[in-house]
Design a protein around this motif. Sequence first.
Motif, PDB file in Angstrom:
ATOM      1  N   UNK A 161       0.573  -1.416  -0.473  1.00  0.00           N
ATOM      2  CA  UNK A 161       0.079  -0.055  -0.077  1.00  0.00           C
ATOM      3  C   UNK A 161       0.541   1.333   0.315  1.00  0.00           C
ATOM      4  N   UNK A 162       0.805   2.382  -1.196  1.00  0.00           N
ATOM      5  CA  UNK A 162       1.330   3.277  -1.011  1.00  0.00           C
ATOM      6  C   UNK A 162       1.023   4.328  -0.757  1.00  0.00           C
ATOM      7  N   UNK A 163       0.065   4.558  -0.184  1.00  0.00           N
ATOM      8  CA  UNK A 163      -1.080   5.470   0.461  1.00  0.00           C
ATOM      9  C   UNK A 163      -1.009   5.669   1.669  1.00  0.00           C
ATOM     10  N   UNK A 164      -0.556   5.013   2.416  1.00  0.00           N
ATOM     11  CA  UNK A 164       0.265   4.299   4.283  1.00  0.00           C
ATOM     12  C   UNK A 164       1.234   4.253   4.028  1.00  0.00           C
ATOM     13  N   UNK A 165       1.647   4.494   5.228  1.00  0.00           N
ATOM     14  CA  UNK A 165       3.244   4.316   6.061  1.00  0.00           C
ATOM     15  C   UNK A 165       2.944   3.590   7.179  1.00  0.00           C
ATOM     16  N   UNK A 166       3.995   3.002   7.007  1.00  0.00           N
ATOM     17  CA  UNK A 166       4.438   1.613   7.465  1.00  0.00           C
ATOM     18  C   UNK A 166       3.869   1.190   8.642  1.00  0.00           C
ATOM     19  N   UNK A 167       4.194   2.307   9.650  1.00  0.00           N
ATOM     20  CA  UNK A 167       3.102   2.827  11.127  1.00  0.00           C
ATOM     21  C   UNK A 167       1.664   2.426  10.845  1.00  0.00           C
ATOM     22  N   UNK A 168       0.997   2.647   9.358  1.00  0.00           N
ATOM     23  CA  UNK A 168      -0.585   2.933   9.533  1.00  0.00           C
ATOM     24  C   UNK A 168      -1.056   1.231   9.063  1.00  0.00           C
ATOM     25  N   UNK A 169       0.144   0.810   8.323  1.00  0.00           N
ATOM     26  CA  UNK A 169       0.197  -0.934   7.779  1.00  0.00           C
ATOM     27  C   UNK A 169      -0.266  -1.453   8.798  1.00  0.00           C
ATOM     28  N   UNK A 170       0.908  -1.004   9.352  1.00  0.00           N
ATOM     29  CA  UNK A 170       1.262  -2.594  11.014  1.00  0.00           C
ATOM     30  C   UNK A 170       0.194  -1.798  12.106  1.00  0.00           C
ATOM     31  N   UNK A 171      -0.260  -0.966  12.388  1.00  0.00           N
ATOM     32  CA  UNK A 171      -1.037  -0.696  13.136  1.00  0.00           C
ATOM     33  C   UNK A 171      -2.233  -1.474  12.268  1.00  0.00           C
ATOM     34  N   UNK A 172      -2.932  -1.740  11.303  1.00  0.00           N
ATOM     35  CA  UNK A 172      -4.176  -2.418  10.669  1.00  0.00           C
ATOM     36  C   UNK A 172      -4.012  -3.853  10.729  1.00  0.00           C
ATOM     37  N   UNK A 173      -2.303  -4.524  10.513  1.00  0.00           N
ATOM     38  CA  UNK A 173      -2.316  -5.540  10.583  1.00  0.00           C
ATOM     39  C   UNK A 173      -2.539  -6.085  11.625  1.00  0.00           C
ATOM     40  N   UNK A 174      -1.466  -5.550  13.045  1.00  0.00           N
ATOM     41  CA  UNK A 174      -2.063  -5.773  14.326  1.00  0.00           C
ATOM     42  C   UNK A 174      -3.117  -5.703  14.702  1.00  0.00           C
ATOM     43  N   UNK A 175      -4.220  -5.050  14.571  1.00  0.00           N
ATOM     44  CA  UNK A 175      -5.972  -4.938  15.073  1.00  0.00           C
ATOM     45  C   UNK A 175      -5.889  -6.511  14.165  1.00  0.00           C
ATOM     46  N   UNK A 176      -5.850  -6.237  13.097  1.00  0.00           N
ATOM     47  CA  UNK A 176      -6.871  -8.022  12.306  1.00  0.00           C
ATOM     48  C   UNK A 176      -5.987  -8.804  12.732  1.00  0.00           C
ATOM     49  N   UNK A 177      -5.076  -9.306  13.453  1.00  0.00           N
ATOM     50  CA  UNK A 177      -4.629 -10.194  13.728  1.00  0.00           C
ATOM     51  C   UNK A 177      -5.067 -10.767  15.411  1.00  0.00           C
ATOM     52  N   UNK A 178      -4.949  -9.789  16.025  1.00  0.00           N
ATOM     53  CA  UNK A 178      -5.857  -9.456  17.193  1.00  0.00           C
ATOM     54  C   UNK A 178      -6.926 -10.460  17.578  1.00  0.00           C
ATOM     55  N   UNK A 179      -7.870  -9.252  16.962  1.00  0.00           N
ATOM     56  CA  UNK A 179      -9.465  -9.948  15.733  1.00  0.00           C
ATOM     57  C   UNK A 179      -9.222 -11.488  15.890  1.00  0.00           C
ATOM     58  N   UNK A 180      -8.597 -11.767  14.814  1.00  0.00           N
ATOM     59  CA  UNK A 180      -8.556 -13.665  14.302  1.00  0.00           C
ATOM     60  C   UNK A 180      -8.186 -14.223  15.991  1.00  0.00           C
TER      61      UNK A 180
END
Length: 185
Positions: A161-180
């Motif tokens: 994703x070129x439109x979000x920073x690494x920190x933003x992408x990580x935040x979303x990924x952390x949230x998805x993994x925790x939900x899983x």
Amino acid sequence: MQNTIFTVGHSSHSWEHFRSLIEAPDVGVVLDVRSNPRSRLPHFHKHELRYRLNAVGISYLHLGDQLGGRPTGGAADYETMAAMAPFRDGIAKVLEIAGRCRPTLMCAEHDPLECHRCLLVARHLVEHHGAQVVHIQRDGQIEPHEDTEDRLLAKWGGGGDLFRTRAERLSAAYRLQARKLRVGK
């Protein structure tokens, strides 16, 4: 690896294998972050584990009341838990201990991406305190937390994703993994 904070999962390891995992990097204290420090393997019950660790010159401290991944009431919401005073106090203890010796955060799951020790505790240590965190894998290999986060991004498709920073992408990924993990347990 001065001031490095390790993490490890006891999984279904024999005592001998677990001991070798934490002795190789010269861990001085095991910080048990399990909410309920019990296991189907007796050598990982709190009192037996403390006894065995002390016998080989490694200290033991249970921090599950502060840094555990299963709150006593309601579902585990890692973002809410990280904002609570007991969690912040537990993090302060980890940082203070890391200044004196080499700690490892211990929980049950072998893969850090399947455990709150990574998704909650290590994440907070790295993001808010700049701590150096590494994960001891079941084969003894040491995985830097940044590499673990790269695996997390790859898992949730956040790498391109070129439109979000690494920190933003990580935040979303952390949230998805925790939900899983919440849904899977």
